[in-house]
Enzyme design. Structure first.
Site, short mmCIF file in Angstrom:
data_model
loop_
_atom_site.label_atom_id
_atom_site.label_comp_id
_atom_site.label_asym_id
_atom_site.label_seq_id
_atom_site.Cartn_x
_atom_site.Cartn_y
_atom_site.Cartn_z
CE LYS A 30 -2.24 -0.98 3.82
NZ LYS A 30 -1.75 -2.32 4.24
NE ARG A 75 1.81 -5.13 11.06
CZ ARG A 75 3.07 -5.28 10.58
NH1 ARG A 75 3.98 -5.88 11.30
NH2 ARG A 75 3.38 -4.84 9.39
NE ARG A 134 5.99 -1.07 10.21
CZ ARG A 134 4.84 -1.14 9.56
NH1 ARG A 134 4.75 -0.69 8.33
NH2 ARG A 134 3.78 -1.67 10.13
NE ARG A 148 -4.63 -1.38 10.29
CZ ARG A 148 -3.61 -0.96 9.56
NH1 ARG A 148 -3.68 0.19 8.91
NH2 ARG A 148 -2.54 -1.70 9.48
P1 ADP Z 1 0.73 -2.43 8.01
O1 ADP Z 1 -0.23 -2.28 6.87
O2 ADP Z 1 2.05 -3.01 7.61
O3 ADP Z 1 0.16 -3.14 9.22
P2 ADP Z 1 0.42 0.41 8.85
O4 ADP Z 1 1.53 1.39 8.77
O5 ADP Z 1 -0.78 0.67 8.03
O6 ADP Z 1 1.13 -0.98 8.49
O7 ADP Z 1 -0.05 0.26 10.38
C1 ADP Z 1 0.84 -0.05 11.42
C2 ADP Z 1 0.09 -0.10 12.75
O8 ADP Z 1 -0.47 1.19 13.05
C3 ADP Z 1 -1.10 -1.07 12.81
O9 ADP Z 1 -0.71 -2.39 13.12
C4 ADP Z 1 -1.95 -0.43 13.93
O10 ADP Z 1 -1.43 -0.73 15.21
C5 ADP Z 1 -1.74 1.07 13.71
N1 ADP Z 1 -2.77 1.66 12.82
C6 ADP Z 1 -2.54 2.25 11.60
N2 ADP Z 1 -3.68 2.70 11.06
C7 ADP Z 1 -4.67 2.35 11.92
C8 ADP Z 1 -6.08 2.51 11.92
N3 ADP Z 1 -6.73 3.09 10.90
N4 ADP Z 1 -6.78 2.03 12.99
C9 ADP Z 1 -6.17 1.45 14.02
N5 ADP Z 1 -4.84 1.26 14.10
C10 ADP Z 1 -4.09 1.70 13.06
#
Ligand code: ADP
Length: 185
Positions: A13, A142, A131, A88
């Site tokens: 993404k 996740r 990370r 999400r």
């Molecule tokens: P990935 O898609 O690799 O899991 P992201 O950068 O989108 O990576 O998200 C990393 C973390 O940030 C998630 O595992 C969650 O803990 C938090 N996070 C990100 N966006 C959201 C969201 N919209 N709602 C809740 N938690 C979020």
């Protein structure tokens, strides 16, 4: 144009969002990046969410929705945005739709990157971004959270006829070409 870029962790993404931002000249908003930046700078938000990100759980809906609502007040988003990592959960999606409707705007496209699970785990482990949530255990959690809480967001937008499923296997350029033609159609 408001585009949601959707898919499991490791689907690409962030990479595709950066390309879309350039091609469509609209900004990219990644809630994950905002949280990681807050953690790095040890802001009150960062302190609050650090252990949640490390475990691979989700930040509470209200915190995320408030954050996005605040961010969207900026006029840089007046012509739309590429949303990456948000919404999400179905609750976030409902709040988001209402937020946009209030501005007289809406989600225009929901682009879902489809990548099989084995490929996701190996991509994340090999991308080596350092990370703290990119451990095998963190990734598995996740993916579980994605299946349980995030995948239903796609059904929410399917009902509205906005979903474009994109094969997420191939080169970065190939996948980007698929996304562009889906968004333009
Ligand atoms: P990935 O898609 O690799 O899991 P992201 O950068 O989108 O990576 O998200 C990393 C973390 O940030 C998630 O595992 C969650 O803990 C938090 N996070 C990100 N966006 C959201 C969201 N919209 N709602 C809740 N938690 C979020």
């Amino acid at each position: 144009m408001n585009i949601i870029l959707f898919g499991p962790p490791g689907a690409g993404k962030g990479t595709q969002a950066a390309l879309l931002q350039e091609a469509f000249s609209i900004p990219h908003l990644s809630t994950g990046n905002i949280f990681r930046e807050a953690i790095k700078n040890e802001t009150p938000l960062g302190v609050k969410v650090k252990s949640i990100l490390d475990s691979g759980e989700l930040v509470p809906d209200q915190t995320v929705v408030d954050l996005v609502a605040e961010e969207l007040k900026s006029d840089v988003y007046d012509n739309g945005c590429i949303f990456d990592g948000f919404p999400r959960t179905v609750a976030q999606a409902e709040a988001f739709d209402a937020m946009l409707a209030e501005k007289g705007s809406q989600v225009d496209a929901f682009v879902a990157l489809v990548v099989p699970e084995e490929e996701l785990i190996s991509r994340i482990l090999s991308r080596g971004q350092g990370r703290t949530d990119d451990t095998e255990e963190g990734i598995k959690n996740r993916l579980k959270v994605y299946e349980n809480e995030t995948a239903p967001v796609m059904a929410h937008y399917k009902e509205k006829g906005l979903v474009k499923e994109i094969d997420g296997i191939g080169s970065i350029e190939e996948i980007f070409a698929r996304i562009k033609s889906a968004v333009n159609s």
